[in-house]
Design a protein around this motif. Structure first.
Motif, PDB file in Angstrom:
ATOM      1  N   SER A 385       0.476  -0.936  -0.074  1.00 46.02           N
ATOM      2  CA  SER A 385      -0.039  -0.034   0.067  1.00 46.02           C
ATOM      3  C   SER A 385       0.640   1.241  -0.262  1.00 46.02           C
ATOM      4  O   SER A 385      -0.018   2.178  -0.460  1.00 46.02           O
ATOM      5  CB  SER A 385      -0.556  -0.193   1.178  1.00 46.02           C
ATOM      6  OG  SER A 385      -1.934  -0.933   0.752  1.00 46.02           O
ATOM      7  N   GLN A 386       1.855   1.974   0.694  1.00 48.79           N
ATOM      8  CA  GLN A 386       2.823   2.125   1.044  1.00 48.79           C
ATOM      9  C   GLN A 386       3.622   2.880  -0.439  1.00 48.79           C
ATOM     10  O   GLN A 386       3.535   3.951  -1.187  1.00 48.79           O
ATOM     11  CB  GLN A 386       4.346   1.632   1.855  1.00 48.79           C
ATOM     12  CG  GLN A 386       3.481   2.487   2.905  1.00 48.79           C
ATOM     13  CD  GLN A 386       4.724   1.369   4.423  1.00 48.79           C
ATOM     14  OE1 GLN A 386       5.538   1.885   4.163  1.00 48.79           O
ATOM     15  NE2 GLN A 386       3.853   0.781   5.311  1.00 48.79           N
ATOM     16  N   LEU A 387       3.719   2.015  -0.865  1.00 53.39           N
ATOM     17  CA  LEU A 387       4.089   1.724  -2.860  1.00 53.39           C
ATOM     18  C   LEU A 387       3.629   1.927  -3.783  1.00 53.39           C
ATOM     19  O   LEU A 387       3.829   2.697  -4.493  1.00 53.39           O
ATOM     20  CB  LEU A 387       4.988   0.190  -3.107  1.00 53.39           C
ATOM     21  CG  LEU A 387       5.918  -0.343  -2.185  1.00 53.39           C
ATOM     22  CD1 LEU A 387       6.775  -1.060  -2.483  1.00 53.39           C
ATOM     23  CD2 LEU A 387       7.184   0.867  -2.488  1.00 53.39           C
ATOM     24  N   GLU A 388       1.946   1.557  -3.339  1.00 52.91           N
ATOM     25  CA  GLU A 388       1.139   2.474  -4.686  1.00 52.91           C
ATOM     26  C   GLU A 388       1.056   3.512  -4.076  1.00 52.91           C
ATOM     27  O   GLU A 388       0.781   4.206  -5.805  1.00 52.91           O
ATOM     28  CB  GLU A 388      -0.239   1.586  -4.062  1.00 52.91           C
ATOM     29  CG  GLU A 388       0.083  -0.411  -5.056  1.00 52.91           C
ATOM     30  CD  GLU A 388      -0.883  -0.730  -3.854  1.00 52.91           C
ATOM     31  OE1 GLU A 388      -2.203  -0.074  -3.418  1.00 52.91           O
ATOM     32  OE2 GLU A 388      -1.094  -2.465  -4.115  1.00 52.91           O
ATOM     33  N   ALA A 389       1.196   3.894  -2.988  1.00 54.03           N
ATOM     34  CA  ALA A 389       0.951   5.369  -2.878  1.00 54.03           C
ATOM     35  C   ALA A 389       2.071   6.786  -3.207  1.00 54.03           C
ATOM     36  O   ALA A 389       1.732   7.719  -3.895  1.00 54.03           O
ATOM     37  CB  ALA A 389       0.593   5.523  -0.963  1.00 54.03           C
ATOM     38  N   GLN A 390       2.881   5.537  -3.443  1.00 56.93           N
ATOM     39  CA  GLN A 390       4.035   7.396  -3.690  1.00 56.93           C
ATOM     40  C   GLN A 390       3.577   6.318  -5.631  1.00 56.93           C
ATOM     41  O   GLN A 390       4.781   7.764  -6.117  1.00 56.93           O
ATOM     42  CB  GLN A 390       5.308   5.628  -3.778  1.00 56.93           C
ATOM     43  CG  GLN A 390       5.705   6.071  -2.200  1.00 56.93           C
ATOM     44  CD  GLN A 390       7.309   4.925  -2.411  1.00 56.93           C
ATOM     45  OE1 GLN A 390       8.151   4.883  -2.681  1.00 56.93           O
ATOM     46  NE2 GLN A 390       7.410   4.170  -0.968  1.00 56.93           N
ATOM     47  N   GLY A 391       3.052   5.591  -6.195  1.00 56.23           N
ATOM     48  CA  GLY A 391       2.877   6.201  -7.685  1.00 56.23           C
ATOM     49  C   GLY A 391       3.519   5.950  -8.298  1.00 56.23           C
ATOM     50  O   GLY A 391       4.045   6.119  -9.535  1.00 56.23           O
TER      51      GLY A 391
END
Length: 391
Positions: A385-391
């Motif tokens: 989720s953290q990585l997805e939030a980074q785009g």
């Protein structure tokens, strides 16, 4: 051989030294406690000190420690002539530094001149005997690492133990330095002096202050500059595995970035509670490695283990974490130490204050604590989720 030894802890394959004065165990506990507050010096992280590269585990250069230094004037004046010759002969024969052997002989018995019990006859209170202080009494605290009787005919020597007939007189004699000194050399070789000098000496007598004493004497006995840190330094700068292939080749770009960051910290000191940039402890190194790619993982090793997700041994890959069955009083339950996998059987780790700098070491070493398991933090849902939030 485990001279002056008590039985090893349950998670160790080696014995623990009692010391010639009979107080090593007590003093070592104090010394280790004090050492935990110390910071080791940073070792140079340059490759100019390495010779031609060869594949040999995590040791990427010829073992420069094996080169025999000349004897200093102090060595010639202070070591009995027959002992000096025996140290040098055994070092040459076994390809280990003779002055390390001399350091052991000095700390254990003052080269056979200490007037305490067990040096020239009998045993000390723990069952150790001879100038190099081998355990040589069945059922004693020191055990019988010599193998059989302290003095025995060659044909009577059992298969177990390190006792040998060094001068071909037909007798295996723990009190004869011609037998005991090459036997001590064999013990150090068996305990990996070619790869890690400090660990091998620690295996001889389980106290870090003892290691420091031996190396201090070894330095005095060598002519000119002398270092025993070549193998350790190689582990800091090593970029090849035992097949000569590059280490740290991760399966994806994100894992590669994590591994590269961790490997770049080699040479920095272990600092208890350290999270950089001057140094790190084991979990601080891992936390900051993942933080370098914008990922948050727990701070301490026990929580990092619980964070997971766990993977089967044999499936680990660079960027995964390996956890060890190390538990300390006052810490939460769970594995108290970990490293980051960088190759098959190799990890980068911040080990302990007295274990050297952050470096590449083997994680399946039988002399290390048992492996609890492996995890792959980049597969954790929160991390994704953290990585997805980074785009």
């Amino acid at each position: 051989m485990q001279p002056l030894f008590t039985p090893a802890p349950a998670d160790s394959g080696r014995g623990a030294a009692l010391g010639v004065t009979g107080v090593i165990v007590v003093i070592s506990l104090v010394a280790v406690t004090i050492a935990a507050l110390m910071v080791i010096p940073v070792i140079s992280n340059t490759s100019q000190h390495l010779g031609s590269l060869v594949g040999s585990g995590v040791i990427c250069a010829e073992n420069e420690d094996a080169e025999q230094p000349d004897a200093s004037g102090y060595a010639n004046d202070s070591i009995p002539e027959n002992y000096l010759e025996l140290y040098q002969e055994a070092g040459e024969d076994r390809d280990i530094p003779w002055n390390i052997l001399a350091g052991v002989g000095q700390v254990e018995s003052h080269h056979g001149r200490w007037d305490g019990p067990g040096i020239t006859e009998g045993h000390n209170d723990w069952g150790a005997a001879g100038a190099m202080q081998f355990g040589s009494l069945d059922g004693s605290a020191a055990g019988n690492s010599w193998g059989g009787e302290p003095i025995q005919a060659v044909e009577d020597r059992p298969d177990e133990g390190y006792g040998l007939d060094g001068n071909d007189d037909g007798i295996v004699n723990v009190y004869d330095p011609a037998d005991a000194i090459p036997a001590a050399a064999d013990y150090l070789v068996e305990h990996g002096i070619e790869d890690d000098v400090r660990e091998a000496i620690y295996g001889y007598n389980r106290a870090w202050w003892y290691v420091d004493d031996v190396l201090e004497w070894a330095d005095r006995y060598a002519e000119g500059d002398y270092t025993t840190s070549d193998s350790q330094r190689n582990a800091v700068v090593c970029d090849l595995d035992q097949e000569g292939e590059p280490i740290g080749d991760a399966p994806d770009e994100l894992s590669q970035a994590v591994v590269d960051w961790a490997l770049d910290q080699r040479g920095l000191p272990y600092i208890w509670g350290g999270t950089g940039p001057e140094g790190y402890d084991c979990s601080g190194l891992v936390m900051k490695a993942y933080e370098s790619v914008g990922v948050t993982v727990p701070r301490v090793s026990q929580d990092q283990w619980e964070f997971g997700p766990e993977i089967d041994q044999g499936e680990e890959q660079p960027g995964d974490l390996v956890f060890f069955d190390v538990q300390r009083e006052g810490e939460p339950p769970g594995p108290g130490h970990l490293g980051m996998v960088v190759d098959d059987g190799l990890m980068v780790e911040a080990w302990c204050t007295n274990c050297g700098p952050i470096a590449v070491r083997e994680y399946d070493d039988p002399n290390r604590a048992d492996i609890v398991g492996f995890t792959r933090p980049l597969e954790h849902p929160d991390v994704k989720s953290q990585l997805e939030a980074q785009g």
